[in-house]
Enzyme design. Structure first.
Site, PDB file in Angstrom:
ATOM      1  N   ARG A 179     -41.310  77.536  39.977  1.00 48.51           N
ATOM      2  CA  ARG A 179     -40.676  76.277  39.296  1.00 48.51           C
ATOM      3  C   ARG A 179     -40.903  75.591  38.869  1.00 48.51           C
ATOM      4  O   ARG A 179     -41.367  74.836  38.080  1.00 48.51           O
ATOM      5  CB  ARG A 179     -38.878  76.995  39.308  1.00 48.51           C
ATOM      6  CG  ARG A 179     -38.102  78.228  39.165  1.00 48.51           C
ATOM      7  CD  ARG A 179     -36.946  77.989  39.194  1.00 48.51           C
ATOM      8  NE  ARG A 179     -36.784  79.025  40.640  1.00 48.51           N
ATOM      9  CZ  ARG A 179     -36.160  77.816  41.627  1.00 48.51           C
ATOM     10  NH1 ARG A 179     -35.326  77.058  41.179  1.00 48.51           N
ATOM     11  NH2 ARG A 179     -36.115  78.417  43.153  1.00 48.51           N
ATOM     12  N   THR A 200     -41.224  81.391  45.879  1.00 49.28           N
ATOM     13  CA  THR A 200     -41.475  80.011  46.005  1.00 49.28           C
ATOM     14  C   THR A 200     -40.530  79.384  44.825  1.00 49.28           C
ATOM     15  O   THR A 200     -40.392  79.559  43.843  1.00 49.28           O
ATOM     16  CB  THR A 200     -41.997  79.271  46.966  1.00 49.28           C
ATOM     17  OG1 THR A 200     -42.392  78.190  47.292  1.00 49.28           O
ATOM     18  CG2 THR A 200     -43.606  79.671  45.672  1.00 49.28           C
ATOM     19  N   GLU A 201     -39.875  77.885  45.370  1.00 47.03           N
ATOM     20  CA  GLU A 201     -39.221  77.396  44.166  1.00 47.03           C
ATOM     21  C   GLU A 201     -40.664  76.828  43.142  1.00 47.03           C
ATOM     22  O   GLU A 201     -40.586  76.401  42.250  1.00 47.03           O
ATOM     23  CB  GLU A 201     -39.015  76.524  45.343  1.00 47.03           C
ATOM     24  CG  GLU A 201     -37.756  75.709  44.329  1.00 47.03           C
ATOM     25  CD  GLU A 201     -36.301  74.402  45.341  1.00 47.03           C
ATOM     26  OE1 GLU A 201     -35.738  75.360  46.463  1.00 47.03           O
ATOM     27  OE2 GLU A 201     -36.902  73.282  45.439  1.00 47.03           O
ATOM     28  N   ARG A 213     -29.965  71.810  51.699  1.00 44.73           N
ATOM     29  CA  ARG A 213     -30.824  71.203  52.030  1.00 44.73           C
ATOM     30  C   ARG A 213     -32.248  71.346  50.408  1.00 44.73           C
ATOM     31  O   ARG A 213     -32.143  72.275  50.206  1.00 44.73           O
ATOM     32  CB  ARG A 213     -31.701  72.451  53.067  1.00 44.73           C
ATOM     33  CG  ARG A 213     -33.283  71.424  53.954  1.00 44.73           C
ATOM     34  CD  ARG A 213     -33.438  72.896  54.602  1.00 44.73           C
ATOM     35  NE  ARG A 213     -34.065  74.245  54.891  1.00 44.73           N
ATOM     36  CZ  ARG A 213     -34.935  74.508  53.586  1.00 44.73           C
ATOM     37  NH1 ARG A 213     -35.912  73.488  52.846  1.00 44.73           N
ATOM     38  NH2 ARG A 213     -35.161  75.951  53.298  1.00 44.73           N
ATOM     39  N   ALA A 250     -40.461  73.496  64.658  1.00 45.17           N
ATOM     40  CA  ALA A 250     -39.897  72.474  65.573  1.00 45.17           C
ATOM     41  C   ALA A 250     -40.316  73.456  66.810  1.00 45.17           C
ATOM     42  O   ALA A 250     -40.986  71.714  67.374  1.00 45.17           O
ATOM     43  CB  ALA A 250     -38.626  72.659  65.185  1.00 45.17           C
ATOM     44  N   GLY A 283     -34.404  82.949  75.822  1.00 45.06           N
ATOM     45  CA  GLY A 283     -33.767  81.519  76.258  1.00 45.06           C
ATOM     46  C   GLY A 283     -32.117  82.240  76.287  1.00 45.06           C
ATOM     47  O   GLY A 283     -31.698  82.520  75.808  1.00 45.06           O
ATOM     48  N   HIS A 306     -30.795  82.470  53.015  1.00 47.06           N
ATOM     49  CA  HIS A 306     -32.136  81.456  53.079  1.00 47.06           C
ATOM     50  C   HIS A 306     -31.999  80.801  54.605  1.00 47.06           C
ATOM     51  O   HIS A 306     -32.664  80.390  55.230  1.00 47.06           O
ATOM     52  CB  HIS A 306     -32.946  80.815  51.776  1.00 47.06           C
ATOM     53  CG  HIS A 306     -33.779  80.362  51.580  1.00 47.06           C
ATOM     54  ND1 HIS A 306     -34.848  81.212  52.787  1.00 47.06           N
ATOM     55  CD2 HIS A 306     -34.003  79.111  52.078  1.00 47.06           C
ATOM     56  CE1 HIS A 306     -36.032  80.277  52.602  1.00 47.06           C
ATOM     57  NE2 HIS A 306     -35.953  79.455  52.376  1.00 47.06           N
ATOM     58  N   HIS A 307     -31.120  79.564  54.601  1.00 49.04           N
ATOM     59  CA  HIS A 307     -31.485  78.939  55.527  1.00 49.04           C
ATOM     60  C   HIS A 307     -29.309  78.258  55.814  1.00 49.04           C
ATOM     61  O   HIS A 307     -28.992  78.468  54.834  1.00 49.04           O
ATOM     62  CB  HIS A 307     -31.100  77.943  54.729  1.00 49.04           C
ATOM     63  CG  HIS A 307     -31.959  76.347  56.192  1.00 49.04           C
ATOM     64  ND1 HIS A 307     -33.598  75.571  56.424  1.00 49.04           N
ATOM     65  CD2 HIS A 307     -30.959  75.153  56.367  1.00 49.04           C
ATOM     66  CE1 HIS A 307     -33.142  75.073  56.442  1.00 49.04           C
ATOM     67  NE2 HIS A 307     -31.510  74.555  57.084  1.00 49.04           N
ATOM     68  N   ARG A 344     -30.933  74.037  45.390  1.00 45.59           N
ATOM     69  CA  ARG A 344     -30.298  75.576  45.713  1.00 45.59           C
ATOM     70  C   ARG A 344     -29.206  76.188  45.103  1.00 45.59           C
ATOM     71  O   ARG A 344     -29.176  76.906  44.574  1.00 45.59           O
ATOM     72  CB  ARG A 344     -30.695  75.739  46.614  1.00 45.59           C
ATOM     73  CG  ARG A 344     -32.599  75.178  46.876  1.00 45.59           C
ATOM     74  CD  ARG A 344     -33.061  76.086  48.420  1.00 45.59           C
ATOM     75  NE  ARG A 344     -34.900  76.087  48.506  1.00 45.59           N
ATOM     76  CZ  ARG A 344     -35.528  76.431  49.253  1.00 45.59           C
ATOM     77  NH1 ARG A 344     -35.159  75.719  50.534  1.00 45.59           N
ATOM     78  NH2 ARG A 344     -36.357  76.380  49.544  1.00 45.59           N
ATOM     79  N   HIS A 392     -30.814  81.330  48.947  1.00 46.51           N
ATOM     80  CA  HIS A 392     -32.379  80.925  47.903  1.00 46.51           C
ATOM     81  C   HIS A 392     -32.083  81.124  46.818  1.00 46.51           C
ATOM     82  O   HIS A 392     -32.107  82.539  46.508  1.00 46.51           O
ATOM     83  CB  HIS A 392     -33.012  81.336  48.915  1.00 46.51           C
ATOM     84  CG  HIS A 392     -34.319  80.392  48.122  1.00 46.51           C
ATOM     85  ND1 HIS A 392     -35.357  81.087  46.684  1.00 46.51           N
ATOM     86  CD2 HIS A 392     -35.148  79.919  48.906  1.00 46.51           C
ATOM     87  CE1 HIS A 392     -36.164  80.967  46.526  1.00 46.51           C
ATOM     88  NE2 HIS A 392     -36.441  79.816  47.696  1.00 46.51           N
ATOM     89  N   ALA A 418     -40.803  79.339  59.878  1.00 43.32           N
ATOM     90  CA  ALA A 418     -41.754  78.299  60.215  1.00 43.32           C
ATOM     91  C   ALA A 418     -42.500  78.539  58.821  1.00 43.32           C
ATOM     92  O   ALA A 418     -43.833  78.686  58.272  1.00 43.32           O
ATOM     93  CB  ALA A 418     -41.760  77.492  61.273  1.00 43.32           C
TER      94      ALA A 418
HETATM   95  P1  ADP Z   1     -37.728  76.045  63.050  1.00 37.10           P
HETATM   96  O1  ADP Z   1     -38.005  76.158  61.538  1.00 37.10           O
HETATM   97  O2  ADP Z   1     -36.739  75.016  63.544  1.00 37.10           O
HETATM   98  O3  ADP Z   1     -38.745  75.739  63.608  1.00 37.10           O
HETATM   99  P2  ADP Z   1     -37.867  79.088  62.986  1.00 37.10           P
HETATM  100  O4  ADP Z   1     -36.489  80.051  62.421  1.00 37.10           O
HETATM  101  O5  ADP Z   1     -39.541  79.277  62.665  1.00 37.10           O
HETATM  102  O6  ADP Z   1     -37.068  77.509  63.579  1.00 37.10           O
HETATM  103  O7  ADP Z   1     -38.770  79.236  64.568  1.00 37.10           O
HETATM  104  C1  ADP Z   1     -37.438  79.314  65.981  1.00 37.10           C
HETATM  105  C2  ADP Z   1     -37.718  80.239  66.909  1.00 37.10           C
HETATM  106  O8  ADP Z   1     -37.121  80.879  67.889  1.00 37.10           O
HETATM  107  C3  ADP Z   1     -37.637  82.265  66.086  1.00 37.10           C
HETATM  108  O9  ADP Z   1     -38.768  82.248  66.423  1.00 37.10           O
HETATM  109  C4  ADP Z   1     -36.600  82.467  66.848  1.00 37.10           C
HETATM  110  O10 ADP Z   1     -37.594  84.051  67.245  1.00 37.10           O
HETATM  111  C5  ADP Z   1     -37.102  82.020  67.971  1.00 37.10           C
HETATM  112  N1  ADP Z   1     -35.823  82.210  68.975  1.00 37.10           N
HETATM  113  C6  ADP Z   1     -34.421  81.927  68.358  1.00 37.10           C
HETATM  114  N2  ADP Z   1     -33.623  82.635  69.397  1.00 37.10           N
HETATM  115  C7  ADP Z   1     -34.064  82.635  70.853  1.00 37.10           C
HETATM  116  C8  ADP Z   1     -34.464  82.222  72.150  1.00 37.10           C
HETATM  117  N3  ADP Z   1     -32.503  82.558  72.548  1.00 37.10           N
HETATM  118  N4  ADP Z   1     -35.458  82.470  73.351  1.00 37.10           N
HETATM  119  C9  ADP Z   1     -36.547  81.928  72.749  1.00 37.10           C
HETATM  120  N5  ADP Z   1     -36.606  82.075  71.361  1.00 37.10           N
HETATM  121  C10 ADP Z   1     -35.579  82.135  70.272  1.00 37.10           C
END
Ligand code: ADP
Length: 449
Positions: free
Chosen positions: A259, A255-256, A422, A15, A156, A382-383, A280, A243, A43
């Protein structure tokens, strides 16, 4: 480096990277921060596929599918608790997201089946290699090409607002620099979920206390607190997905697609007990009802050859094999005679095209080639379906359903897209589509502010 930009993206998963690339391409200057030392988030670990309907890749394979069908499957999988307008965005933009990635160099030409889908719509690289790592690589390369300012080891902490409530930036903590402000017109939270934070998980769903998780260490949910402190409303936090198939040895997520490509699930008594391609939540519950709260994925060399990921599991030592089902049963303490009968009966269903026992919808291949394999599996967290509340433009909303100006959210940190459950393959689709949208809208917003 400057600490003033148009858009700050928090999180380097699918994302975050989609948002960063898209914000840049809509004219914004961008800083992307990641609290972990490595990029990619969860991801990067995604192995199943990217769901999309009515794509060129499907057409090339003669697969019939539609946006409506993907919409219906997603709502049904989510027990109709999904936010319909978000599912509308997810499904109607899914082809566009596949095209967007393909234009940037992604290979999403292999199309397979995942649970809860009524068509083959899970897109992944040729040969079935891990889709998440590939998509992250493509997005990362494109972010580098665009000279996006990426800062690892940077967390952040707090959203900065002016006295009218408009977002003005973000307080961050860098590993070396310590605390500092990044001034920006818009902040995009793409911080992922909290499946790795068992305290938070167990508070919301006590059944999951002590469960292992498939997630990377950064999936703790602190982005949810950052949003909450800025006034964001939350939705669906109680819906947490297990999962169904983590290997009992080592907790590797299987991984699914194993199956989907033809493996069956049997219990220690050597019997099938569920439609392997169910959602799931149902598959997890069914496995927890078996002896020892585990089950075995059983497949042969024809399934192995169809999915390169399987060789990884074999390499990790979690998929022992034997040249007969009886021997495999002896090795893994499964009733081998019952297992032989179960496989023969399953093969007869493949031949007739109908699973008379559990109504499994896809029967891709009989299990009778070469060696047989068994992976003992059990569910793990898992999610996390819930998170911050967004509208169909990826704007984060407060409890009064008003947009918080300049604050956007995309991916697993948000709630509503997946309802109570999901579907496999919908996460990559979600993060790319909503990430792109958040990036575009944040860039346009910053032009006006
Ligand atoms: P998505 O699948 O929604 O993109 P991911 O889990 O793949 O989410 O990625 C989210 C990323 O954000 C992770 O790498 C995680 O370490 C990072 N993250 C989580 N909280 C913070 C934060 N407060 N500041 C900076 N990075 C963060």
């Amino acid at each position: 480096p400057r600490d003033t930009v148009d858009v700050v993206v928090v999180g380097s998963g699918g994302a975050g990277f989609s948002a960063a690339v898209s914000a840049h391409d809509h004219g914004a200057s961008v800083i992307l921060i990641e609290k972990e030392p490595l990029i990619g988030g969860n991801a990067k670990l995604a192995a199943g596929g990217m769901n999309a309907a009515w794509t060129d890749q499907q057409k090339a394979k003669g697969i019939k599918d539609s946006v409506e069908s993907m919409y219906k499957d997603t709502m049904k999988g989510g027990r109709d608790l999904n936010e319909p307008e978000l599912v509308e965005v997810l499904t109607s933009h899914s082809k566009g997201s596949v095209d967007w990635l393909t234009a940037m160099g992604a290979d999403l030409n292999d199309v397979g089946r995942m649970g809860g889908a009524s068509a083959n719509r899970s897109h992944r690289p040729t040969g079935g290699a891990g889709v998440g790592a590939h998509v992250i690589q493509v997005l990362y390369d494109n972010a580098v090409k665009r000279d996006v300012d990426m800062r690892m080891n940077t967390r952040g902490i707090e959203i900065l607002k002016d006295d009218k409530g408009n977002v003005k930036g973000l307080l961050v903590k860098g590993m070396y620099k310590g605390y500092y402000w990044i001034k920006a017109d818009a902040v995009i939270l793409a911080t992922g979920g909290f499946a790795k934070n068992n305290d938070r998980v167990a508070k919301l769903d006590p059944k999951l206390k002590g469960f292992i998780s498939t997630n990377q260490p950064g999936a703790t949910g602190d982005g949810i607190d950052v949003a909450g402190n800025a006034g964001a409303a939350m939705t669906d936090l109680q819906y947490i997905q297990a999962h169904p198939t983590l290997s009992v040895k080592g907790g590797v997520m299987v991984t699914e697609a194993v199956r989907g490509n033809g493996a069956i699930l049997v219990n220690r008594e050597g019997k099938r007990f569920v439609n392997e391609i169910t959602t799931r939540d149902k598959a997890s519950a069914a496995i927890l009802n078996q002896t020892g709260k585990s089950a075995f994925l059983i497949f042969d060399d024809s399934v192995r050859k169809s999915l390169s990921k399987i060789d990884k599991y074999i390499g990790l030592g979690v998929a022992p094999s034997a040249d007969s089902l009886i021997k495999l049963g002896e090795m893994e303490e499964i009733d081998g005679k019952a297992l032989t009968e179960a496989v023969a009966r399953y093969n007869s269903f493949v031949k007739s095209g109908k699973d008379a026992d559990f109504g499994r919808p896809n029967l891709p291949r009989a299990l009778n080639e070469g060696n047989y394999y068994a992976i003992e599996v059990t569910p793990g967290v898992h999610h996390t379906m819930g998170g911050v509340k967004i509208d169909s433009k990826a704007e984060i909303m407060n409890a009064k359903q008003q947009v918080i100006p300049g604050l956007y959210g995309a991916g697993e940190v948000t709630g509503g897209v997946h309802g109570a459950n999901r579907l496999g393959g919908n996460a990559i689709s979600d993060i790319v589509t909503f990430g792109r949208m958040a990036g575009e809208n944040a860039a346009e917003y910053s032009k006006k502010n």
